[in-house]
Each structure stands twice: as C-alpha cells, then as structure tokens.
Scaffold this active site. Structure first.
Site, PDB file in Angstrom:
ATOM      1  N   CYS A 128      47.379  41.296  39.871  1.00 10.90           N
ATOM      2  CA  CYS A 128      47.390  42.694  39.468  1.00 10.90           C
ATOM      3  C   CYS A 128      48.260  42.815  38.226  1.00 10.90           C
ATOM      4  O   CYS A 128      49.466  42.943  38.312  1.00 10.90           O
ATOM      5  CB  CYS A 128      47.960  43.533  40.601  1.00 10.90           C
ATOM      6  SG  CYS A 128      47.906  45.261  40.238  1.00 10.90           S
ATOM      7  N   LEU A 129      47.617  42.726  37.083  1.00 11.73           N
ATOM      8  CA  LEU A 129      48.357  42.723  35.827  1.00 11.73           C
ATOM      9  C   LEU A 129      47.514  43.529  34.848  1.00 11.73           C
ATOM     10  O   LEU A 129      46.347  43.226  34.645  1.00 11.73           O
ATOM     11  CB  LEU A 129      48.521  41.269  35.361  1.00 11.73           C
ATOM     12  CG  LEU A 129      49.315  41.012  34.097  1.00 11.73           C
ATOM     13  CD1 LEU A 129      50.731  41.522  34.247  1.00 11.73           C
ATOM     14  CD2 LEU A 129      49.344  39.515  33.804  1.00 11.73           C
TER      15      LEU A 129
END
Ligand SMILES: [Zn+2]
Ligand SMILES: [Zn+2]
Lengths: 550, 154
Positions: B88-89
């Site tokens: 999750c970036l």
C-alpha cells in the site's frame, strides 16, 4: 368463506299487479312476521356477484320439467306448499328480483335445477346438501363437484352466484316459505295484516338478501397506508429535489473556484484530468539547446540570460556530448515575457524523464532534439509527453504541477468530484494540525513532507553524483560522464522551495537516500483515478441512492 | 516504449547498482515486463539482514502507469499484505509519475520498511494494531521474528 358473510330473510308484502298498477313493497316487522339471519353461508360461485350490489330477491324453489324423476327425488327436502314461481306474480310484473333455492343431491338433479333457473330476474341460487350436516362444507369440498366436470367449470357455466347454506336452516326456511306462499289472509298473522290495512289480494312472501363480508375496515387501512406512503414519497421527492439543487449549486461553486484557480482538481486527488490537444498545441515546441521554435513560433526566441547562462550551461551540456554548448537559454518569447528577471527561463534537463533518452542540442549538421516545454518549464520529447498528458494525467511527470492553464475546468463537474473536494477540505486542516503535533522528528517515518515532489524534482534536476563516488544517485535517471558533473549546480528549478539535498559523502549518503525515498512515500492509498476508483468501489445500491440523494 | 525504457533502467542499474536492491532482472528471458527483484532489509531496522524477493509486473503503457510490485517473501509490515504481498504505497497508485523508475520505486519500498509504515491504512492488521496501541517493542519483535523466519538466508 368467500365474499358473502351472512344472509338475512325478511317478510315482505307487495301489491298485487292484478288490481293496482301502483307497485309498493313493505317490509314487515319481525314482531308479526318471519325474520331470520345466519352466517352459515358458503360462496360456491361468485359469478356476477358484486359486494356493492348484494343479491336480494324473493325466495322461491325452481320448477323442474314435468315427469322429471328429480321431482320425486328431491321431494323429501321440499315442503308441499313451498313458494314456487306459480305463487308469485308473473315475472314481468315482479316488483323485485328472485333468489332460487334447491337441495343439492345427485349430479343429474343438481344440473336440472341449475338449468331450471332463468337467468334474468334471478340474482342468486342457494343450495343445501340434501341430508347433510348442520354446517355447509367449504367451497373446495368435493361435494360441490358436478359429476366429472370440475367445480370451476360448472361455476363459469351459470352466470349467477351460487351459495351453500346449512341444510338444517334451509329446512326451517323452506317450511316458513310454505307458510308464506298463499293468500295474505293465510299467512301467519294474516288477519292482523288485513286489519292493519293491507289488501287481502296482496302478496306476503319471504325475501332474502345475501350480505357481503363486512370485514371492510381493510380498504380504509389501505387508504391509510397509501396516504402514509404518499407522504413519504413526497418527502423523498422534495428532499431529492432539494439535494439536487444544493448539489448543482456546489458544482457551480466548485466550477467557479476551479476557474479562479483556487482548486487544483488533480493535485488534490479529486479528479484525474488530461490535457486536450488544443492546449497541448499551445505549449512551446522548440529545438533543444538553441530554442529554435519547431513550429509556427514567429519570434526568434533567443533571450539572453547572461547572468544565468552559466547554470544551464553546466546543467544541460556535459562536455563529452556536443562540445558546443548553447550559452543562451532557449526561451520562447512569450515565456520570456512572463518570466521574472531572476528566474532562469528554462530548466533544461538533459534527459527526457519519460523515455530516459538524452536530448541532443543542434550542432554542425545534426539537428537538435525537438522538445515540448510544459508551463512548469520541464521539457520532454513531444512524442513522450503529449501522449502522457493527453491520456494519463495533466500533471508534469517531473514536478507534478498541472500542465493545464490556470482556471481550466473540465466540462463535467460531477457530484463525485464535489464530494471528494468537500472531503479534502474537511480532512486538510485536520491533517495539517496532526502534522504539526508530530513534528519533533521522533516519529520521522510518519511525517510526510508536503513538498516532497517538488523537492524530488530539485534533486533530480540539480544533483549530479559522480559515478566514481560509490553508487550514483538512484533517482538520477541519466548517466553522466564523471568529469561533467563534479560541480553540482544550484537548483534552477524556480518551483521548488526546499533547498536541494546534496549527498556530500558516503556516510551521509544513506541518510540522504532515506530522505529522498521518504519524499516519495507521500500519502498512502491514493487511487489512480479517484473518480474511477470510487465508481468501481461503490456498490450498486449506493449509486442508486446517490442518484436520488446526491 | 516500455521495453526500451526498461532496458535503459536495467543498464543503469547494472552499471550503477543500488545499495537497496541486490538483484533486479527479468523473471525469464524474453519477457521484460515481468521482473524479479531482491530488496535488502534496511539496516538498523527490524528488517535488517532480511532479503526480500519481489515481483514487478510492468504494464505495457509503462512508464505512464506504475508497475505492480508485490512481495514474494512474506513481509511483516502494516502496509504490506502478508499473504498476497500487495504494497500500500501511493507511489504505486495515484502518485506515480513517469519520472520514477523501478529502482527508485524499490528504494521507496525499502524506505517504507524503515519508515515503519502508516498503521492507519493497514494491510497487516496485527502489526498495525500493535503500532497503533503504541507497542513499538512488540511490533518490532513481531517484525524481527517474521523477517528471521522468512527472509533470512535466502
Ligand atoms: Zn522522451
Ligand atoms: Zn514540471
């Protein structure tokens, strides 16, 4: 139990058409005549039955054809003097309708009785099970079948309603009917009737009325429910209209703020925009190094930026590549006019950040690379950046500034965009506040540099690490010959506010890399196209609800 | 376009390796769009000593769209899905710009490890809960345990 709930029998006296043309009907008082009511009634067939016009008429037993064996067969159930058609005035002179009654015995006799009933004048047919029990069987009982024909079949064949009553009650009624079939003087209390003024030639007969089910508070309940539903619908409708108007106002307000340049839809992650071709065409296109306009740019765009020419010189022309480095900053005239005196008019990166190819300045016979300059002054191959801006995003790949002119507003401002913009406005102050709280550096990992991208672009455009010093700038996308880059240029990017982070030594290099990578972290979970993402993530019912209550 | 740029990036990486990325190569010859990378656990963190294998799926319109990067080696981090390896970036999503490359993105992933992550948008609920509750020692021990279990000696 069917539509009929009960039946009621009264005694009526009506004038004899033989002596008077005046037709009058009197209903006798139960004190001196027969009165009966019962709820033991089953509706077998509701042909032509209307609860608003309940069947009513003089009770009589239909006559079968002479010699019919059914006459004898049903005789035990029918008293000798029971009222028949012969005991009534001719049907054309009848002041009222008729209700037939007969026993339900064999299939043959039942059919004969049904056939014996004239369709006009008769408003209903009462049957009772010959030799049956007190209560009539329910309508779906096999008793009411007519031979092999199904119950439904014979019911549709005879166009009058048919009811079943209790055999025991039928017996009583028929016995009374036999008493009320003769002259007025012969009926019970006949002398009282004549004394009270009735003509002895008048008829006194039983009249039967089948009352519809009185359980009709139901319609009023329905009306109540409908009224409530109607009010609810009206409220929903009005709320929906109100919300639509409100949302339209918000859309207009957002459009206005976008047009005024107060809101940057894409930078705020509200809507992924793209750049239309006509706006792309207005961005300068010129030859790298010389600034020679590639197309219709009429002005020879050579603005001398003498003081600053050194900087772009170092930046964009490494000695190994074309030795004749342009000493003038290529700047199309209209850009130069806009630029402030101390800001270099162009950034002149040496490389296209999209394809990683170096730009080549024109020299000798070779033609220089044609570059497209975005409003943020970053340059790219037009074939690289045009596609990107037209199809992927309106933000500059280098600095994330929008390539769209200020006030550019997409044609459609959707409710989803309004929603996101309001959300961003709500979250922003909160995020800033919490950012200040944790600003002491202890929680460095969670701090997100606000100007991260701008800083990143600064590094990229200004920091040249010699590859001899262990490992080059990992974000540096181009390889520079060692000699060319020993001097690190000052940031020429007029946009970036924070000072460039310069990696001076190996020991500090990791920290520098850390900070730079941190700069790339940004907020988590930003969707690629916020609107499309939302569209995908929203369940159908929610969408439907939103179309009603935006 | 994508292939040409990938070749350039790989060349740049080979002539000038990144301290964060031990290996970056196509998963199999002839398919440049699927790559394997080995990321080193950042030093002085609970991930230190770990080597994490990641797969990179590059879309055909790269670099206009970001690569899909996933951990193959299980990685215990609030913003990494322990099972699927999804990261999750926002760099891998909305913040992507063509100016980033595979190496810089991988370095950002390494940075995500050393930064500790953001427990507010968690993929890994256990460790995110520990972090949110302020049990940093517990979170670190958990990370160290999983790193030792999966990412050591590979
Ligand atoms: Zn290019
Ligand atoms: Zn830019």
């Amino acid at each position: 139990m069917g539509p009929a709930s009960d039946y009621e029998i009264v005694t009526e006296v009506f004038t004899n058409p033989e002596w008077t043309t005046q037709r009058t009907i009197w209903t006798l008082s139960p004190n001196i005549s027969f009165y009966y009511d019962s709820s033991y009634i089953v509706t077998l067939s509701d042909q032509l039955y209307s609860p608003n016009d309940p069947p009513t008429g003089l009770l009589y037993v239909p006559d079968l054809k002479a010699g019919d064996p059914c006459i004898n067969l049903t005789a035990p159930y029918l008293p000798t003097h029971v009222t028949r058609l012969a005991n009534l005035p001719p049907t054309s002179d009848l002041p009222t309708y008729l209700i037939a009654i007969a026993p339900w015995t064999t299939t043959e006799c039942n059919t004969h009785y049904l056939d014996a009933i004239p369709l006009e004048n008769v408003k209903g047919f009462l049957v009772f099970q010959g030799g049956g029990v007190f209560q009539p069987p329910t309508a779906d009982d096999n008793v009411w079948n007519l031979g092999n024909t199904s119950a439904d079949e014979w019911k549709s064949q005879y166009t009058f309603p048919v009811f079943a009553i209790s055999p025991e009650q039928a017996e009583n009624i028929l016995n009374v009917s036999a008493q009320y079939s003769g002259n007025l003087t012969d009926v019970p209390n006949g002398h009282l009737l004549t004394e009270s003024g009735f003509d002895s030639r008048d008829y006194a007969r039983l009249s039967l009325t089948i009352n519809p089910s009185k359980s009709h508070p139901l319609p009023s309940l329905w009306i109540f429910v409908l009224v409530v539903l109607g009010i609810l619908l009206a409220i929903i409708f009005l709320t929906s209209v109100f919300l639509h108007l409100l949302q339209a106002r918000r859309r207009n307000s957002l459009r206005r703020r976008v047009a005024n340049g107060e809101v940057d839809l894409e930078a705020l992650g509200i809507k992924r925009l793209t750049v239309p071709q006509d706006i792309l065409d207005e961005m300068p296109l010129y030859t790298y190094g010389s600034g020679e306009p590639a197309k219709q740019e009429s002005t020879t765009a050579i603005t001398t930026v003498v003081e600053e020419s050194v900087v772009p010189n170092k930046l964009d022309s490494p000695p190994s590549s074309p030795p004749t480095s342009p000493s003038v900053s290529p700047a199309p005239a209209r850009r130069a006019r806009r630029a402030k005196p101390h800001v270099p008019t162009t950034l002149q990166q040496p490389t296209c950040a999209i394809c990683l190819d170096d730009f080549v300045a024109a020299h000798g016979g070779t033609q220089g690379t044609i570059v497209r300059e975005l409003p943020c002054q970053h340059i790219f191959h037009p074939e690289c950046v045009d596609n990107f801006l037209r199809e992927s995003s309106s933000l500059c790949p280098m600095c994330k500034k929008t390539a769209l002119p200020t006030g550019y507003c997409p044609r459609n401002i959707t409710n989803a965009m309004v929603r996101r913009e309001r959300m961003v406005r709500r979250i922003r102050p909160r995020a800033e506040a919490s950012g200040e709280e944790g600003g002491d550096g202890a929680d460095g990992g969670r701090r997100r540099p606000t100007n991260a991208l701008a800083r990143l672009s600064t590094w990229r455009s200004s920091n040249r690490l010699p590859s001899s010093t262990q490992g080059a700038d990992p974000v540096e996308l181009t390889e520079r010959p060692p000699a060319a880059t020993l001097t690190t240029a000052q940031p020429t990017d007029g946009i970036s506010t924070p000072p460039p982070v310069q990696p001076p030594s190996n020991s500090r290099r990791r920290e520098w890399a850390r900070r730079r990578a941190e700069a790339m972290l940004g907020r988590n979970q930003a969707p690629a196209d916020p609107e499309a993402e939302e569209e995908r993530a929203t369940p159908g019912w929610r969408k439907a609800l939103r179309s009603l209550f935006p | 376009m994508a292939a040409k740029r990938l070749i350039k990036e790989l060349d740049a990486y080979h002539s000038d390796p990144s301290p964060a990325v031990a290996i970056l190569q196509p998963a199999d010859d002839g398919d440049l769009l699927h790559l394997t990378a080995v990321l080193l656990g950042p030093q002085e963190t609970a991930y230190e000593g770990g080597t994490f294998t990641l797969t990179l799926a590059v879309p055909p319109n790269y670099p206009a769209a970001p690569p899909d990067i996933r951990f193959r080696t299980p990685c215990c981090h609030p913003n990494v899905n322990f099972k699927t390896g999804e990261i999750c970036l926002d760099l891998l999503k909305g913040s992507w710009t063509p100016a980033y490359g595979l190496i810089s993105t991988l370095e950002a992933v390494q940075q995500l490890l050393s930064a500790g992550g953001n427990p507010d948008s968690p993929y890994n609920l256990d460790v995110a809960r520990l972090m949110r509750e302020g049990d940093l020692v517990g979170a670190e021990a958990l990370v160290r345990f999983y790193t030792r279990l999966y990412a050591w000696g590979r």
